[in-house]
Design a protein around this motif. Structure first.
Motif, mmCIF file in Angstrom:
data_model
loop_
_atom_site.group_PDB
_atom_site.id
_atom_site.type_symbol
_atom_site.label_atom_id
_atom_site.label_comp_id
_atom_site.label_asym_id
_atom_site.label_seq_id
_atom_site.Cartn_x
_atom_site.Cartn_y
_atom_site.Cartn_z
ATOM 1 N N LEU A 178 -0.725 5.209 -0.188
ATOM 2 C CA LEU A 178 0.397 4.845 -1.032
ATOM 3 C C LEU A 178 0.489 5.779 -2.240
ATOM 4 C CD1 LEU A 178 -0.216 0.986 -1.118
ATOM 5 C CD2 LEU A 178 1.357 2.208 0.382
ATOM 6 N N SER A 179 1.671 5.855 -2.815
ATOM 7 C CA SER A 179 1.820 6.583 -4.069
ATOM 8 C C SER A 179 1.104 5.809 -5.172
ATOM 9 C CB SER A 179 3.307 6.722 -4.420
ATOM 10 O OG SER A 179 3.861 5.446 -4.725
ATOM 11 N N ASP A 180 0.901 6.434 -6.307
ATOM 12 C CA ASP A 180 0.203 5.764 -7.411
ATOM 13 C C ASP A 180 0.928 4.486 -7.837
ATOM 14 O OD1 ASP A 180 -1.690 7.723 -7.377
ATOM 15 O OD2 ASP A 180 -0.828 8.870 -9.036
ATOM 16 N N ASP A 181 2.257 4.551 -7.876
ATOM 17 C CA ASP A 181 3.029 3.371 -8.277
ATOM 18 C C ASP A 181 2.897 2.257 -7.247
ATOM 19 O OD1 ASP A 181 3.847 4.636 -10.561
ATOM 20 O OD2 ASP A 181 5.795 5.262 -9.754
ATOM 21 N N GLU A 182 2.951 2.615 -5.963
ATOM 22 C CA GLU A 182 2.822 1.616 -4.900
ATOM 23 C C GLU A 182 1.425 1.011 -4.898
ATOM 24 O OE1 GLU A 182 5.826 3.282 -1.438
ATOM 25 O OE2 GLU A 182 3.878 4.246 -1.724
ATOM 26 N N ALA A 183 0.431 1.861 -5.094
ATOM 27 C CA ALA A 183 -0.954 1.389 -5.104
ATOM 28 C C ALA A 183 -1.201 0.435 -6.262
ATOM 29 C CB ALA A 183 -1.908 2.574 -5.173
ATOM 30 N N ALA A 184 -0.587 0.701 -7.400
ATOM 31 C CA ALA A 184 -0.789 -0.139 -8.581
ATOM 32 C C ALA A 184 -0.258 -1.550 -8.371
ATOM 33 C CB ALA A 184 -0.121 0.506 -9.789
ATOM 34 N N SER A 185 0.786 -1.682 -7.547
ATOM 35 C CA SER A 185 1.384 -2.997 -7.320
ATOM 36 C C SER A 185 0.868 -3.683 -6.059
ATOM 37 C CB SER A 185 2.911 -2.867 -7.232
ATOM 38 O OG SER A 185 3.267 -2.026 -6.142
ATOM 39 N N SER A 186 -0.026 -3.016 -5.323
ATOM 40 C CA SER A 186 -0.551 -3.588 -4.079
ATOM 41 C C SER A 186 -1.747 -4.483 -4.366
ATOM 42 C CB SER A 186 -0.961 -2.464 -3.121
ATOM 43 O OG SER A 186 -1.547 -2.990 -1.949
ATOM 44 N N LYS A 187 -1.831 -5.595 -3.638
ATOM 45 C CA LYS A 187 -2.926 -6.538 -3.839
ATOM 46 C C LYS A 187 -4.241 -5.973 -3.324
ATOM 47 C CE LYS A 187 -4.303 -11.320 -2.832
ATOM 48 N NZ LYS A 187 -3.913 -12.596 -2.163
ATOM 49 N N TYR A 188 -4.176 -5.189 -2.243
ATOM 50 C CA TYR A 188 -5.387 -4.674 -1.616
ATOM 51 C C TYR A 188 -5.375 -3.146 -1.622
ATOM 52 C CZ TYR A 188 -5.659 -9.429 0.176
ATOM 53 O OH TYR A 188 -5.712 -10.788 0.283
ATOM 54 N N PRO A 189 -6.557 -2.519 -1.641
ATOM 55 C CA PRO A 189 -6.610 -1.058 -1.567
ATOM 56 C C PRO A 189 -6.105 -0.577 -0.205
ATOM 57 C CG PRO A 189 -8.813 -2.010 -1.379
ATOM 58 C CD PRO A 189 -7.895 -3.128 -1.769
ATOM 59 N N HIS A 190 -5.558 0.628 -0.174
ATOM 60 C CA HIS A 190 -5.017 1.182 1.064
ATOM 61 C C HIS A 190 -6.147 1.487 2.049
ATOM 62 C CE1 HIS A 190 -2.339 3.384 3.728
ATOM 63 N NE2 HIS A 190 -3.244 4.344 3.771
ATOM 64 N N TYR A 191 -5.901 1.227 3.331
ATOM 65 C CA TYR A 191 -6.867 1.524 4.389
ATOM 66 C C TYR A 191 -6.209 2.511 5.349
ATOM 67 C CZ TYR A 191 -10.418 0.735 8.000
ATOM 68 O OH TYR A 191 -11.437 0.881 8.908
ATOM 69 N N THR A 192 -6.779 3.690 5.463
ATOM 70 C CA THR A 192 -6.228 4.719 6.350
ATOM 71 C C THR A 192 -6.999 4.722 7.664
ATOM 72 O OG1 THR A 192 -5.641 6.092 4.445
ATOM 73 C CG2 THR A 192 -5.689 7.167 6.592
ATOM 74 N N ALA A 193 -6.303 4.427 8.751
ATOM 75 C CA ALA A 193 -6.945 4.362 10.067
ATOM 76 C C ALA A 193 -7.084 5.752 10.670
ATOM 77 C CB ALA A 193 -6.134 3.471 10.997
#
Length: 251
Positions: A178-193
Motif C-alpha cells: 500500500l501507499s503510505d497514506d493507505e497503510a496509515a489508515s489500514s487496520k493490519y500491516p500489508h502482507y505480500t504473497a
C-alpha cells in the motif's frame, strides 16, 4: 463467517441453513461447472455452545460436483514466526488451530488437504499417505516474500517425494504494498504473497506452475505414473515399523 459443516448441500441453502456467502459461492460454482472444488481458505467463526466464547479458524472447504461439502480442514499449524530481518507474524494472536487430518474420497483416489504452513510438517503429510493412501495432497497457501523464494517450491517437492503423491498448491496473486497514506489508515500491516501456484509430480518434477500474477494453472495428473513411482521405489512397504511408527492421536 459461520461456515457450513460436512454433509451440508445447496438444498440446505434453499432452506436458509447456510449463511456464508463464501460457501454459497463455492457450492454453486461446483454444481454449475460439475467439478470438485478445494476452496482456498476463509476465516471461520465458531461460537461455542458451552459458553467459552468464539474461535476463529483458517478453514478450507471441499465441495463435490453436486454442491455438497465433503471435507472441512481447519488449519492445524499456526504461522507464528520471527525471522530477523525478514518477517514477524503471529497467527495465534487471532486464530485457533484445527485438530483434524483432513481428506476426502473421489473416483480418482483419496485426496488430502492442508493449509499453507501445514506443508512444513512432514508428519501431517505422512499420515495422509500412510493411513489414508492419498494420491494427491492439496495445500492452498500464501507464502511471503521471505519464505516464498526460499522454501515454497522446495517444500512442495519434498512432500511429493516423501509420500510419492502429487502435490497441488494454490496461492493468491501478489498485491503490491500500500501507499503510505493507505497503510496509515489500514487496520493490519500489508502482507505480500509470493504467488507461484504449482503442481508437483510424485517424482518431484514441476508439472505446471505460474508466476506471481493472477492466472490459471492447468495440469494432467497421471495416476499410472504415480503407481509406477510407488512400485519402482516401494518405500510404502519398506518402512521399519519394528523401529519407528507414526500415530494419529486426534481423530
Amino acid at each position: 463467517e459461520e461456515l457450513p459443516s460436512i454433509g451440508d448441500s445447496l438444498d440446505d441453502e434453499a432452506e436458509g441453513k447456510i449463511s456464508s456467502s463464501a460457501a454459497k459461492l463455492l457450492m454453486q460454482a461446483a454444481r454449475e461447472h460439475d467439478m470438485w472444488i478445494v476452496g482456498g481458505s476463509v476465516p471461520e467463526r465458531e461460537i461455542s455452545s458451552s459458553g467459552d466464547g468464539e474461535k476463529i479458524y483458517n478453514t478450507c472447504l471441499v465441495i463435490n460436483p453436486q454442491g455438497t461439502i465433503v471435507a472441512k480442514h481447519r488449519k492445524v499449524h499456526l504461522f507464528d514466526i520471527d525471522v530477523p530481518g525478514g518477517i514477524t507474524f503471529f497467527e495465534s494472536e487471532t486464530l485457533s488451530p484445527g485438530s483434524t487430518v483432513s481428506h476426502f474420497t473421489t473416483p480418482y483416489g483419496e485426496i488430502g488437504v492442508g493449509v499453507c504452513y501445514d506443508i512444513r510438517f512432514a508428519e501431517y503429510a505422512l499420515l495422509l499417505r500412510q493411513k489414508y493412501n492419498c494420491v494427491v495432497l492439496v495445500y492452498p497457501g500464501a507464502f511471503n516474500m521471505t519464505t516464498g523464494p526460499a522454501h515454497w517450491e522446495m517444500l512442495q517437492r519434498a512432500r511429493a517425494i516423501d509420500n510419492q503423491c502429487y502435490v497441488v498448491t494454490g496461492s493468491q496473486a501478489r498485491v503490491e504494498p500500500l501507499s503510505d497514506d493507505e497503510a496509515a489508515s489500514s487496520k493490519y500491516p500489508h502482507y505480500t504473497a509470493w504467488g507461484h501456484s504449482t503442481v508437483v509430480s510424485p517424482w518431484g518434477d514441476i508439472v505446471a506452475t505460474t508466476d506471481e500474477k493472477e492466472g490459471i494453472v492447468v495440469a494432467d495428473l497421471d495416476l499410472a505414473r504415480l503407481e509406477q513411482v510407488r512400485s519402482s521405489i516401494p518405500i510404502g512397504v519398506q518402512r521399519r515399523s519394528d523401529i519407528y511408527s507414526l500415530d494419529q492421536v486426534s481423530k
